[in-house]
Design a protein around this motif. Sequence first.
Motif, mmCIF file in Angstrom:
data_model
loop_
_atom_site.group_PDB
_atom_site.id
_atom_site.type_symbol
_atom_site.label_atom_id
_atom_site.label_comp_id
_atom_site.label_asym_id
_atom_site.label_seq_id
_atom_site.Cartn_x
_atom_site.Cartn_y
_atom_site.Cartn_z
ATOM 1 N N ILE A 64 5.782 -8.841 -62.228
ATOM 2 C CA ILE A 64 5.788 -7.766 -60.829
ATOM 3 C C ILE A 64 4.566 -6.550 -61.425
ATOM 4 C CG2 ILE A 64 6.755 -6.411 -62.047
ATOM 5 C CD1 ILE A 64 7.855 -6.748 -58.383
ATOM 6 N N ASN A 65 3.906 -6.986 -61.805
ATOM 7 C CA ASN A 65 2.651 -6.265 -61.974
ATOM 8 C C ASN A 65 1.787 -5.962 -61.240
ATOM 9 O OD1 ASN A 65 3.400 -4.419 -64.933
ATOM 10 N ND2 ASN A 65 3.133 -6.417 -66.401
ATOM 11 N N LEU A 66 1.872 -7.181 -60.447
ATOM 12 C CA LEU A 66 0.439 -8.262 -59.506
ATOM 13 C C LEU A 66 0.816 -6.777 -58.486
ATOM 14 C CD1 LEU A 66 0.430 -11.971 -60.300
ATOM 15 C CD2 LEU A 66 -1.140 -10.748 -60.304
ATOM 16 N N ILE A 67 1.649 -6.953 -57.923
ATOM 17 C CA ILE A 67 2.041 -5.848 -56.932
ATOM 18 C C ILE A 67 1.616 -4.216 -57.211
ATOM 19 C CG2 ILE A 67 4.600 -5.561 -56.601
ATOM 20 C CD1 ILE A 67 3.968 -6.355 -53.646
ATOM 21 N N LEU A 68 1.587 -3.691 -58.401
ATOM 22 C CA LEU A 68 1.959 -2.115 -58.237
ATOM 23 C C LEU A 68 0.675 -1.499 -57.949
ATOM 24 C CD1 LEU A 68 4.481 -2.312 -61.682
ATOM 25 C CD2 LEU A 68 5.018 -2.129 -59.496
ATOM 26 N N PRO A 69 -0.541 -2.283 -57.794
ATOM 27 C CA PRO A 69 -1.833 -1.072 -57.750
ATOM 28 C C PRO A 69 -2.115 -1.546 -56.238
ATOM 29 C CG PRO A 69 -1.938 -2.834 -59.010
ATOM 30 C CD PRO A 69 -0.497 -3.617 -59.456
ATOM 31 N N HIS A 70 -0.711 -2.330 -56.001
ATOM 32 C CA HIS A 70 -0.702 -2.078 -54.271
ATOM 33 C C HIS A 70 -0.072 -1.661 -53.098
ATOM 34 C CE1 HIS A 70 -4.284 -5.396 -55.112
ATOM 35 N NE2 HIS A 70 -3.817 -5.028 -55.977
ATOM 36 N N LEU A 71 0.977 -1.099 -53.980
ATOM 37 C CA LEU A 71 1.886 -0.440 -53.702
ATOM 38 C C LEU A 71 2.147 0.532 -52.641
ATOM 39 C CD1 LEU A 71 5.145 -1.079 -54.641
ATOM 40 C CD2 LEU A 71 4.794 0.658 -56.447
ATOM 41 N N ASN A 72 1.355 1.081 -53.044
ATOM 42 C CA ASN A 72 1.015 2.084 -51.372
ATOM 43 C C ASN A 72 0.392 1.565 -49.697
ATOM 44 O OD1 ASN A 72 0.349 4.364 -53.123
ATOM 45 N ND2 ASN A 72 -1.190 4.871 -52.970
ATOM 46 N N TYR A 73 -0.425 -0.158 -50.395
ATOM 47 C CA TYR A 73 -0.853 -0.143 -48.615
ATOM 48 C C TYR A 73 0.542 -1.323 -48.533
ATOM 49 C CZ TYR A 73 -2.971 -4.145 -45.377
ATOM 50 O OH TYR A 73 -3.033 -4.554 -44.656
ATOM 51 N N PHE A 74 1.541 -1.695 -49.747
ATOM 52 C CA PHE A 74 2.885 -2.616 -49.017
ATOM 53 C C PHE A 74 3.241 -2.098 -48.680
ATOM 54 C CE2 PHE A 74 6.141 -4.679 -50.801
ATOM 55 C CZ PHE A 74 5.619 -6.271 -50.260
ATOM 56 N N VAL A 75 4.482 -0.778 -49.117
ATOM 57 C CA VAL A 75 5.163 -0.177 -48.517
ATOM 58 C C VAL A 75 4.916 -0.052 -47.426
ATOM 59 C CG1 VAL A 75 6.600 1.633 -49.297
ATOM 60 C CG2 VAL A 75 6.532 0.131 -50.998
ATOM 61 N N ALA A 76 3.763 1.001 -47.386
ATOM 62 C CA ALA A 76 3.205 1.305 -45.596
ATOM 63 C C ALA A 76 3.211 0.542 -45.175
ATOM 64 C CB ALA A 76 1.567 2.324 -45.926
ATOM 65 N N ASN A 77 2.859 -0.459 -44.508
ATOM 66 C CA ASN A 77 3.146 -1.479 -43.407
ATOM 67 C C ASN A 77 4.246 -2.388 -43.502
ATOM 68 O OD1 ASN A 77 0.436 -1.840 -43.232
ATOM 69 N ND2 ASN A 77 -0.621 -1.354 -45.018
ATOM 70 N N LEU A 78 5.766 -1.881 -44.274
ATOM 71 C CA LEU A 78 6.224 -3.301 -44.058
ATOM 72 C C LEU A 78 7.548 -3.627 -43.194
ATOM 73 C CD1 LEU A 78 8.367 -2.720 -47.630
ATOM 74 C CD2 LEU A 78 7.928 -5.074 -46.885
ATOM 75 N N SER A 79 6.757 -1.935 -42.605
ATOM 76 C CA SER A 79 7.413 -1.760 -41.035
ATOM 77 C C SER A 79 6.933 -2.721 -40.199
ATOM 78 C CB SER A 79 8.033 -0.618 -40.815
ATOM 79 O OG SER A 79 6.562 0.375 -40.793
ATOM 80 N N LYS A 80 6.300 -2.528 -39.877
ATOM 81 C CA LYS A 80 4.293 -3.709 -39.368
ATOM 82 C C LYS A 80 5.535 -5.161 -39.335
ATOM 83 C CE LYS A 80 0.933 -0.248 -39.904
ATOM 84 N NZ LYS A 80 -0.340 -0.277 -40.383
ATOM 85 N N LEU A 81 6.241 -5.488 -40.085
ATOM 86 C CA LEU A 81 6.383 -7.086 -40.248
ATOM 87 C C LEU A 81 6.995 -7.346 -39.015
ATOM 88 C CD1 LEU A 81 6.739 -7.596 -44.434
ATOM 89 C CD2 LEU A 81 5.265 -8.603 -43.036
#
Length: 197
Positions: A64-81
């Motif tokens: 899970i560590n892989l995504i943690l530094p990218h959490l801002n971008y990942f979470v902010a864009n979830l609603s676009k899926l």
Amino acid sequence: MTKDQLYNELNYVNATRECRAKYANIVLADSELVNPLIEILFMVNDKISTRAAWILEFACKENINLILPHLNYFVANLSKLQLDSAIRPCAKIIEIIIELNYKKHDPRILKYLNTEHKEQIIAVSFDWMINDEKVAVKAYSMATLYYLGTEFDWIHEELKLILQRDYSHQSSGFKARAKYVLKMLGVIVPKCHSKNN
């Protein structure tokens, strides 16, 4: 590997576990690929984006560590899926993060997950609950919202209402997870005698 090279590689990914695991291992071996993988994932109208989501889910299940530094971008864009097969793996990744945060109090998650992330996750999870999403997405969202509701007390009441409202006309998979979550929320679900059981 560049973003374009990674995009081209994703053409060879299929839905088998073996194939997804193979490409997830490539990402696990080179964390520099996570950022372009997430960027491809959020090319929401491109069918290759679903393959990026599959790979990211497999990689996150391992580390899970892989995504943690990218959490801002990942979470902010979830609603676009938009594509079901991209939403499901992302909903699972969110469930993993939230469960590690609330159930395990994982220090890695506590370091990265902030209130703004939580609020964005709450919003998208409720959207997935009320929209016409696949059962797996709803099941992951139920768990996510249950755990978030241990911090944000209003969530449990809203979640109860949705689960009770939708219970009778959803699939057996939905009912099984909803019954479990409702039980954790202190609600006894009466047996339904409809043809959908």
